[in-house]
Design a protein around this motif. Structure first.
Motif, PDB file in Angstrom:
ATOM      1  N   ASP A  41    -146.885  48.490  23.597  1.00  0.00           N
ATOM      2  CA  ASP A  41    -146.349  49.536  24.474  1.00  0.00           C
ATOM      3  C   ASP A  41    -147.090  50.844  24.209  1.00  0.00           C
ATOM      4  O   ASP A  41    -146.805  51.555  23.237  1.00  0.00           O
ATOM      5  CB  ASP A  41    -144.838  49.722  24.213  1.00  0.00           C
ATOM      6  CG  ASP A  41    -144.047  48.484  24.605  1.00  0.00           C
ATOM      7  OD1 ASP A  41    -144.473  47.796  25.547  1.00  0.00           O
ATOM      8  OD2 ASP A  41    -143.026  48.207  23.954  1.00  0.00           O
ATOM      9  N   LYS A  43    -148.633  54.727  25.330  1.00  0.00           N
ATOM     10  CA  LYS A  43    -148.122  55.906  26.039  1.00  0.00           C
ATOM     11  C   LYS A  43    -148.803  56.018  27.393  1.00  0.00           C
ATOM     12  O   LYS A  43    -150.025  56.059  27.489  1.00  0.00           O
ATOM     13  CB  LYS A  43    -148.382  57.171  25.215  1.00  0.00           C
ATOM     14  CG  LYS A  43    -147.586  57.234  23.917  1.00  0.00           C
ATOM     15  CD  LYS A  43    -147.816  58.539  23.181  1.00  0.00           C
ATOM     16  CE  LYS A  43    -147.197  59.702  23.960  1.00  0.00           C
ATOM     17  NZ  LYS A  43    -147.290  60.974  23.180  1.00  0.00           N
ATOM     18  N   LYS A 114    -149.092  55.594  19.254  1.00  0.00           N
ATOM     19  CA  LYS A 114    -148.267  56.762  19.567  1.00  0.00           C
ATOM     20  C   LYS A 114    -149.103  57.906  20.142  1.00  0.00           C
ATOM     21  O   LYS A 114    -148.549  58.862  20.703  1.00  0.00           O
ATOM     22  CB  LYS A 114    -147.540  57.244  18.305  1.00  0.00           C
ATOM     23  CG  LYS A 114    -146.559  56.230  17.735  1.00  0.00           C
ATOM     24  CD  LYS A 114    -145.473  55.860  18.742  1.00  0.00           C
ATOM     25  CE  LYS A 114    -144.472  54.887  18.135  1.00  0.00           C
ATOM     26  NZ  LYS A 114    -143.455  54.470  19.138  1.00  0.00           N
ATOM     27  N   PRO A 116    -151.995  59.675  22.739  1.00  0.00           N
ATOM     28  CA  PRO A 116    -152.327  59.497  24.162  1.00  0.00           C
ATOM     29  C   PRO A 116    -153.457  58.495  24.361  1.00  0.00           C
ATOM     30  O   PRO A 116    -154.321  58.332  23.501  1.00  0.00           O
ATOM     31  CB  PRO A 116    -152.771  60.905  24.596  1.00  0.00           C
ATOM     32  CG  PRO A 116    -152.121  61.833  23.622  1.00  0.00           C
ATOM     33  CD  PRO A 116    -152.080  61.087  22.315  1.00  0.00           C
TER      34      PRO A 116
END
Length: 409
Positions: A41, A43, A114, A116
């Motif tokens: 997952d 960002k 975590k 960008p």
């Protein structure tokens, strides 16, 4: 077949429906070997950022692939004497490329999820660029050694008129340190051996009788020594040339010949040590600019040389980075095409060689609902749908990227 298709399709709550549907229809007809491709997952960021990143990742993808292929090709060049071992050295994280790809896991330590997406892409780009820069530097050094060696090796081939004599002549063949006498080397055609023996003493005054001796021979002729007084040397050379006896411009210098021999040995060792290095070593000779080799022990322990070792490590690094770029591209394109919230299933397919076209047709049928217009155009190439083909890039109803593992042997 070393070609893989990395695709993605919208999933349900568990992402099982897309996978199971695709897996069922491809396995039923033995069209491909499939595995899930796990992407964490990441960002998402803004839509504008994703659109810009999509183009950047496309360029980075091509760049990373080119670097990988350069390294693989160079490994083949360095391992010129062991071409059959090249594939064994093309590994990623210690395993073969197919195993790494089919069991892909995102490297959380190198590329924290975590941060960008743009930061991850920049880190990948920086890593691959540095590897390419280092490759250029190291390959230039290796090519320099290889080029110098080839130039020296050229001197060891050819006929007696042109080749080096360092490995032929010996100190005892010459009259040395004489104020009046000098020993010349003369190349005589095979058909003229008898004539040489009959005439060499009379080609000029002051030729030492019975001073000739053949010290080397090739397919075309022989190399003879002859001793005479220095003051008649020019006259002797002229008369010899008139009789098709060619005097080599060579003067015995033991130190220079030693240097030439050892330079050839050192370059050969330097080149080989880029592939393997032994416990024997080289060091400068205090008496000259030459190098001499240490006495090798009875048992030599062969190790991977510095260049090959670097190539192996950085091939792995570049390949791992490249597959992470592919994963990023799938994530970005899936979000752009399927929207938010992020919900897609990435899948890796290895098409069977004889079923590529059939597999493509089956996938277009399975996923045509994702883009009816595009699917219709693909199924019927004759359809003219304005605006659909915006570029030469392949387009399908599902997200698709090809991974070609056909690296140079």
């Amino acid at each position: 077949m070393s070609e893989f298709w990395l695709i993605s399709a919208p999933g349900d709550k568990t992402n099982l429906q897309a996978w199971e549907r695709m897996n069922t229809v491809t396995l039923k007809s033995n069209l491909s070997t499939n595995s899930k491709f796990h992407i964490p997952d990441l960002k998402v960021g803004t839509l504008d950022a994703l659109v810009g990143l999509s183009d950047e990742l496309g360029k980075l993808d091509s760049f990373a692939e080119s670097v990988i292929k350069k390294i693989a090709q160079y490994i083949g060049e360095v391992m010129e004497d062991s071409k059959d071992k090249v594939q064994e050295n093309l590994l990623a994280n210690g395993v073969d490329l197919i195993s790494y790809l089919t069991r892909f896991e995102w490297d959380m330590a190198k590329y924290p999820i975590k941060q960008p997406l743009k930061n991850i892409a920049e880190a990948l780009a920086k890593q691959v660029t540095q590897i390419e820069t280092d490759l250029k530097t190291r390959s230039a050094a290796y090519n320099n050694i290889k080029g110098n060696l080839q130039n020296l090796e050229k001197k060891t081939v050819g006929n007696l008129l042109t080749r080096t004599l360092a490995d032929i002549v010996h100190k005892e063949d010459f009259v040395l340190n004489s104020e009046y006498l000098i020993t010349l080397l003369v190349v005589v055609p095979k058909s003229s051996y008898v004539q040489w023996q009959k005439t060499y003493e009379s080609l000029s005054n002051m030729v030492v009788p019975r001073s000739t001796k053949m010290i080397a021979e090739d397919a075309e002729g022989g190399l003879f020594t002859v001793t005479l007084f220095r003051k008649v040397m020019d006259d002797f050379k002229a008369k010899a040339r008139e009789n098709r006896f060619m005097v080599r411009e060579f003067y015995f210098d033991e130190k220079e010949l030693k240097c030439e021999k050892e330079e050839l040995m050192k370059l050969a060792s330097d080149k080989k040590q880029q592939y393997v290095s032994s416990t024997s070593s080289w060091w400068p000779d205090n008496d000259s600019l030459c190098y001499r080799r240490a006495s090798a022990p009875l048992t030599q322990k062969w190790l991977l040389g510095p260049l090959l070792r670097w190539l192996k490590v950085n091939f792995s690094e570049a390949f791992v980075a490249w597959i992470h770029v592919k994963a990023l591209r799938v994530f970005v394109e899936s979000v752009l095409r399927y929207g938010l919230p992020v919900n897609f299933q990435a899948m890796l397919l290895q098409p069977n060689r004889k079923s590529v076209k059939r597999l493509r047709d089956v996938l277009n049928v399975v996923f045509k609902h994702l883009d009816e217009v595009a699917a219709a155009s693909i199924m019927d190439p004759g359809m003219d749908i304005p605006g659909l083909q915006l570029s030469n890039q392949e387009y399908y109803p599902y997200v698709y990227f090809k991974i070609d593992l056909s690296l140079p042997d």
